[in-house]
Each structure stands twice: as C-alpha cells, then as structure tokens.
Design a protein around this motif. Structure first.
Motif, PDB file in Angstrom:
ATOM      1  N   LEU A 285      24.336  28.030 -13.044  1.00 28.17           N
ATOM      2  CA  LEU A 285      23.771  26.700 -13.282  1.00 28.17           C
ATOM      3  C   LEU A 285      22.412  26.794 -13.953  1.00 28.17           C
ATOM      4  CD1 LEU A 285      23.950  23.645 -12.902  1.00 28.17           C
ATOM      5  CD2 LEU A 285      22.941  23.940 -10.622  1.00 28.17           C
ATOM      6  N   VAL A 286      21.538  27.648 -13.383  1.00 32.76           N
ATOM      7  CA  VAL A 286      20.174  27.746 -13.919  1.00 32.76           C
ATOM      8  C   VAL A 286      20.182  28.438 -15.273  1.00 32.76           C
ATOM      9  CG1 VAL A 286      17.857  28.639 -13.478  1.00 32.76           C
ATOM     10  CG2 VAL A 286      19.236  27.761 -11.584  1.00 32.76           C
ATOM     11  N   SER A 287      21.020  29.493 -15.427  1.00 35.30           N
ATOM     12  CA  SER A 287      21.067  30.190 -16.710  1.00 35.30           C
ATOM     13  C   SER A 287      21.588  29.284 -17.823  1.00 35.30           C
ATOM     14  CB  SER A 287      21.952  31.426 -16.593  1.00 35.30           C
ATOM     15  OG  SER A 287      23.273  31.062 -16.234  1.00 35.30           O
ATOM     16  N   GLY A 288      22.515  28.372 -17.485  1.00 35.50           N
ATOM     17  CA  GLY A 288      22.997  27.430 -18.484  1.00 35.50           C
ATOM     18  C   GLY A 288      21.912  26.477 -18.943  1.00 35.50           C
ATOM     19  N   VAL A 289      21.033  26.096 -18.010  1.00 34.47           N
ATOM     20  CA  VAL A 289      19.923  25.215 -18.379  1.00 34.47           C
ATOM     21  C   VAL A 289      18.830  25.987 -19.098  1.00 34.47           C
ATOM     22  CG1 VAL A 289      18.146  23.682 -17.456  1.00 34.47           C
ATOM     23  CG2 VAL A 289      20.450  23.662 -16.462  1.00 34.47           C
ATOM     24  N   SER A 290      18.544  27.228 -18.617  1.00 39.14           N
ATOM     25  CA  SER A 290      17.450  28.020 -19.194  1.00 39.14           C
ATOM     26  C   SER A 290      17.764  28.515 -20.598  1.00 39.14           C
ATOM     27  CB  SER A 290      17.153  29.213 -18.291  1.00 39.14           C
ATOM     28  OG  SER A 290      18.290  30.059 -18.188  1.00 39.14           O
ATOM     29  N   ALA A 291      19.032  28.430 -21.012  1.00 39.03           N
ATOM     30  CA  ALA A 291      19.371  28.848 -22.377  1.00 39.03           C
ATOM     31  C   ALA A 291      18.643  28.000 -23.408  1.00 39.03           C
ATOM     32  CB  ALA A 291      20.878  28.773 -22.589  1.00 39.03           C
ATOM     33  N   TYR A 292      18.352  26.749 -23.040  1.00 39.28           N
ATOM     34  CA  TYR A 292      17.625  25.841 -23.937  1.00 39.28           C
ATOM     35  C   TYR A 292      16.226  25.543 -23.399  1.00 39.28           C
ATOM     36  CZ  TYR A 292      22.442  25.117 -25.471  1.00 39.28           C
ATOM     37  OH  TYR A 292      23.727  25.309 -25.917  1.00 39.28           O
ATOM     38  N   SER A 293      15.657  26.495 -22.644  1.00 44.12           N
ATOM     39  CA  SER A 293      14.364  26.257 -21.998  1.00 44.12           C
ATOM     40  C   SER A 293      13.250  26.042 -23.021  1.00 44.12           C
ATOM     41  CB  SER A 293      14.012  27.440 -21.090  1.00 44.12           C
ATOM     42  OG  SER A 293      13.948  28.646 -21.842  1.00 44.12           O
ATOM     43  N   ASN A 294      13.273  26.795 -24.116  1.00 43.12           N
ATOM     44  CA  ASN A 294      12.219  26.632 -25.127  1.00 43.12           C
ATOM     45  C   ASN A 294      12.264  25.239 -25.759  1.00 43.12           C
ATOM     46  OD1 ASN A 294      11.162  29.238 -24.852  1.00 43.12           O
ATOM     47  ND2 ASN A 294      12.706  30.095 -26.232  1.00 43.12           N
ATOM     48  N   ILE A 295      13.476  24.739 -25.969  1.00 46.79           N
ATOM     49  CA  ILE A 295      13.599  23.390 -26.544  1.00 46.79           C
ATOM     50  C   ILE A 295      13.067  22.351 -25.565  1.00 46.79           C
ATOM     51  CG2 ILE A 295      15.220  21.663 -27.402  1.00 46.79           C
ATOM     52  CD1 ILE A 295      17.036  23.961 -28.306  1.00 46.79           C
ATOM     53  N   TYR A 296      13.476  22.467 -24.276  1.00 50.99           N
ATOM     54  CA  TYR A 296      12.992  21.525 -23.266  1.00 50.99           C
ATOM     55  C   TYR A 296      11.476  21.583 -23.153  1.00 50.99           C
ATOM     56  CZ  TYR A 296      17.908  21.564 -21.832  1.00 50.99           C
ATOM     57  OH  TYR A 296      19.274  21.472 -21.800  1.00 50.99           O
ATOM     58  N   PHE A 297      10.945  22.793 -23.147  1.00 53.93           N
ATOM     59  CA  PHE A 297       9.499  22.962 -22.989  1.00 53.93           C
ATOM     60  C   PHE A 297       8.757  22.293 -24.147  1.00 53.93           C
ATOM     61  CE2 PHE A 297       5.617  25.411 -23.786  1.00 53.93           C
ATOM     62  CZ  PHE A 297       4.993  25.272 -22.550  1.00 53.93           C
ATOM     63  N   ASN A 298       9.204  22.538 -25.361  1.00 52.97           N
ATOM     64  CA  ASN A 298       8.510  21.966 -26.524  1.00 52.97           C
ATOM     65  C   ASN A 298       8.656  20.443 -26.567  1.00 52.97           C
ATOM     66  OD1 ASN A 298       7.728  24.519 -27.440  1.00 52.97           O
ATOM     67  ND2 ASN A 298       9.646  24.815 -28.568  1.00 52.97           N
ATOM     68  N   VAL A 299       9.839  19.914 -26.178  1.00 52.49           N
ATOM     69  CA  VAL A 299      10.046  18.466 -26.179  1.00 52.49           C
ATOM     70  C   VAL A 299       9.111  17.788 -25.180  1.00 52.49           C
ATOM     71  CG1 VAL A 299      11.684  16.633 -25.606  1.00 52.49           C
ATOM     72  CG2 VAL A 299      12.404  18.541 -27.046  1.00 52.49           C
ATOM     73  N   PHE A 300       9.057  18.342 -23.942  1.00 46.80           N
ATOM     74  CA  PHE A 300       8.184  17.741 -22.935  1.00 46.80           C
ATOM     75  C   PHE A 300       6.712  17.899 -23.301  1.00 46.80           C
ATOM     76  CE2 PHE A 300      11.949  17.874 -20.151  1.00 46.80           C
ATOM     77  CZ  PHE A 300      11.833  16.627 -19.562  1.00 46.80           C
ATOM     78  N   ILE A 301       6.369  19.012 -23.935  1.00 41.15           N
ATOM     79  CA  ILE A 301       4.991  19.184 -24.395  1.00 41.15           C
ATOM     80  C   ILE A 301       4.639  18.095 -25.405  1.00 41.15           C
ATOM     81  CG2 ILE A 301       3.551  20.638 -25.879  1.00 41.15           C
ATOM     82  CD1 ILE A 301       3.480  21.567 -23.070  1.00 41.15           C
ATOM     83  N   ALA A 302       5.539  17.849 -26.317  1.00 44.54           N
ATOM     84  CA  ALA A 302       5.280  16.820 -27.332  1.00 44.54           C
ATOM     85  C   ALA A 302       5.135  15.433 -26.692  1.00 44.54           C
ATOM     86  CB  ALA A 302       6.405  16.819 -28.359  1.00 44.54           C
ATOM     87  N   ILE A 303       6.028  15.115 -25.727  1.00 44.86           N
ATOM     88  CA  ILE A 303       5.967  13.799 -25.064  1.00 44.86           C
ATOM     89  C   ILE A 303       4.668  13.649 -24.279  1.00 44.86           C
ATOM     90  CG2 ILE A 303       7.038  12.350 -23.305  1.00 44.86           C
ATOM     91  CD1 ILE A 303       9.746  13.560 -24.145  1.00 44.86           C
ATOM     92  N   LEU A 304       4.345  14.668 -23.467  1.00 41.57           N
ATOM     93  CA  LEU A 304       3.138  14.586 -22.650  1.00 41.57           C
ATOM     94  C   LEU A 304       1.882  14.572 -23.515  1.00 41.57           C
ATOM     95  CD1 LEU A 304       4.101  17.088 -19.810  1.00 41.57           C
ATOM     96  CD2 LEU A 304       4.010  14.606 -19.665  1.00 41.57           C
ATOM     97  N   LEU A 305       1.909  15.294 -24.609  1.00 42.92           N
ATOM     98  CA  LEU A 305       0.747  15.301 -25.495  1.00 42.92           C
ATOM     99  C   LEU A 305       0.541  13.939 -26.152  1.00 42.92           C
ATOM    100  CD1 LEU A 305      -1.443  17.184 -26.565  1.00 42.92           C
ATOM    101  CD2 LEU A 305       0.073  17.776 -28.461  1.00 42.92           C
ATOM    102  N   MET A 306       1.627  13.294 -26.574  1.00 46.98           N
ATOM    103  CA  MET A 306       1.499  11.960 -27.161  1.00 46.98           C
ATOM    104  C   MET A 306       0.980  10.952 -26.138  1.00 46.98           C
ATOM    105  SD  MET A 306       4.727  11.437 -29.760  1.00 46.98           S
ATOM    106  CE  MET A 306       5.958  11.690 -28.477  1.00 46.98           C
TER     107      MET A 306
END
Length: 237
Positions: free
Chosen positions: A40-61
């Motif tokens: 379960l976690v490995s399936g989510v962590s496969a796109y961890s960099n995308i999630y991290f960058n998306v949330f960074i962009a949202i929180l930064l805005m």
C-alpha cells in the motif's frame, strides 16, 4: 474561515500528528522501513516526488496569499483614523487577525511539510545503516568462528600427533626418536654439503686466477730471458 484556509489548518493538524508518530521512540527505523516497503505504502510512495512538489506549490501559493492579506489589512489601520469609528476598527482588527492567523497556519504547514520529508529520509537512511551494521556484524562473527574452528583443528592435529607418539611402544618410540635425529642430521649434512660446494667453487675460482697469474708471470719471464740473451750476444760480438 474560507475553504482554502480550512484545508490548510486541517493539513497542518495532520502534519503534526504524522511528526509525533514518526518521533515515537518505541518504533524502530527497521520497522518503519518495513511499513514503507509494504504494498500500500510503496504504491503511494512511487509518486512521492510528485505529491511533494504539488503540495509545496499549493502551500507556497497560500503562504504568499496570506502575506498579501496581512499587508492588505494592515494598511487601513495605519492610514485611516479609526478612533471615531469603533465598528470599522473592530472589523479591521478582525480581518487583520484572520490574515495573521492564516499567515502562521500556512507558514507552519509549509515548514512541517519539509520536516516530514526530512524525517522520512533520515529514517530510511538509519534503517539502511542498521541493516549494513547487522550484516557486517554477522560477517565478523562468521569469520571469528571460522578462525576459531581452524585453530581448534590445528590444536587437535598437534595433540593427536603427540598422543600417537605417546601410544607407541618403547621400541617404537626409540625408533621414532632415532628417525627424528636422522632427519635433523640429514638437514645438517645438506647444509654442510651446500657450504662445502660454495667453498669449493671459491677455491676453483681462486685456483683459476692463480694459474692465470702464473702463466702471465711465466710469459714475462720468457720475454725478460730473451732480452737478456739478446744483450749478452751483442756484447760478445
């Protein structure tokens, strides 16, 4: 509170809970690594960099928007005299309070997001180092056991040889002792023979050089004798 700030506040509370869980002392890095490697976690962590960058962009805005709102609602209190208008003053202070609250919430959520990312990296690295240390420890233990086994086998072979000598009859012991003495004498004889060969080669070389020198002197003597004979014949004439 607007919808986006409700989302940021909820996200911040979730981040605080995640940080507390990651900092629990009784959960080892190895256990966390097993959890991270689950399906379960490995399936989510496969796109961890995308999630991290998306949330960074949202929180930064949202953080930049909160700064804009703080600046927007701070200006009226500085430019307009609100002493004679209590309702406007209360409304301006309420809006400024909300803008500052949103500023702190978005900033803290952005900061915690970096903290969580760093914690996950450190936990993963610590788990890898622990696994490597365990592997090196096992290798060292196996090497130590192998060395002990070899030493024990060597000691057993030596003790067995001694026991074999002790189990012999007196006559066989005497023969074994004589055999050992003969071996030692043979070794000494070989060394003496080798030394004699070296001395003989030295004598041969010295004899050869002596013979050469003798031949040279003999030739010199013949030359001198011829010169003496020649001078004597001249004088007689």
């Amino acid at each position: 509170m607007a919808l986006q700030w409700t989302f940021v506040a909820s996200f911040m509370y979730i981040e605080i809970a995640v940080v507390i869980i990651l900092l629990l002392p009784f959960v080892s890095p190895g256990r966390w690594q097993k959890i991270f490697r689950s399906r379960l976690v490995s399936g989510v962590s496969a796109y961890s960099n995308i999630y991290f960058n998306v949330f960074i962009a949202i929180l930064l805005m949202l953080f930049v928007d909160s700064i804009r709102e703080v600046h927007k609602y701070t200006a009226p209190t500085d430019e307009v005299d609100l002493k004679h208008n209590p309702d406007a003053a209360n409304l301006a202070m309420m809006r400024l309070f909300r803008a500052q609250r949103n500023f702190y919430i978005s900033g803290f959520a952005l900061f915690l997001w970096f903290i969580i990312r760093r914690l996950l990296t450190l936990i993963n690295e610590e788990a890898k180092l622990a696994a490597q240390c365990q592997a090196y420890k096992k290798q060292a233990e196996s090497a130590t056991e192998a060395a002990k086994r070899l030493m024990e086998e060597k000691d057993n072979s030596v003790n067995k040889g001694k026991e074999d000598h002790e189990d012999l009859d007196p006559e066989e012991k005497n023969i074994a002792v004589k055999l050992d003495q003969t071996k030692e004498q043979l070794v000494k004889t070989k060394e003496e023979l080798k030394k004699t060969k070296v001395d003989l080669e030295t004598l041969k070389s010295q004899a050869t050089s002596t013979n050469n020198e003798y031949d040279r002197l003999l030739k010199e003597h013949e030359k001198l004798q011829k010169q003496v004979d020649t001078e004597s014949s001249k004088k007689d004439n």
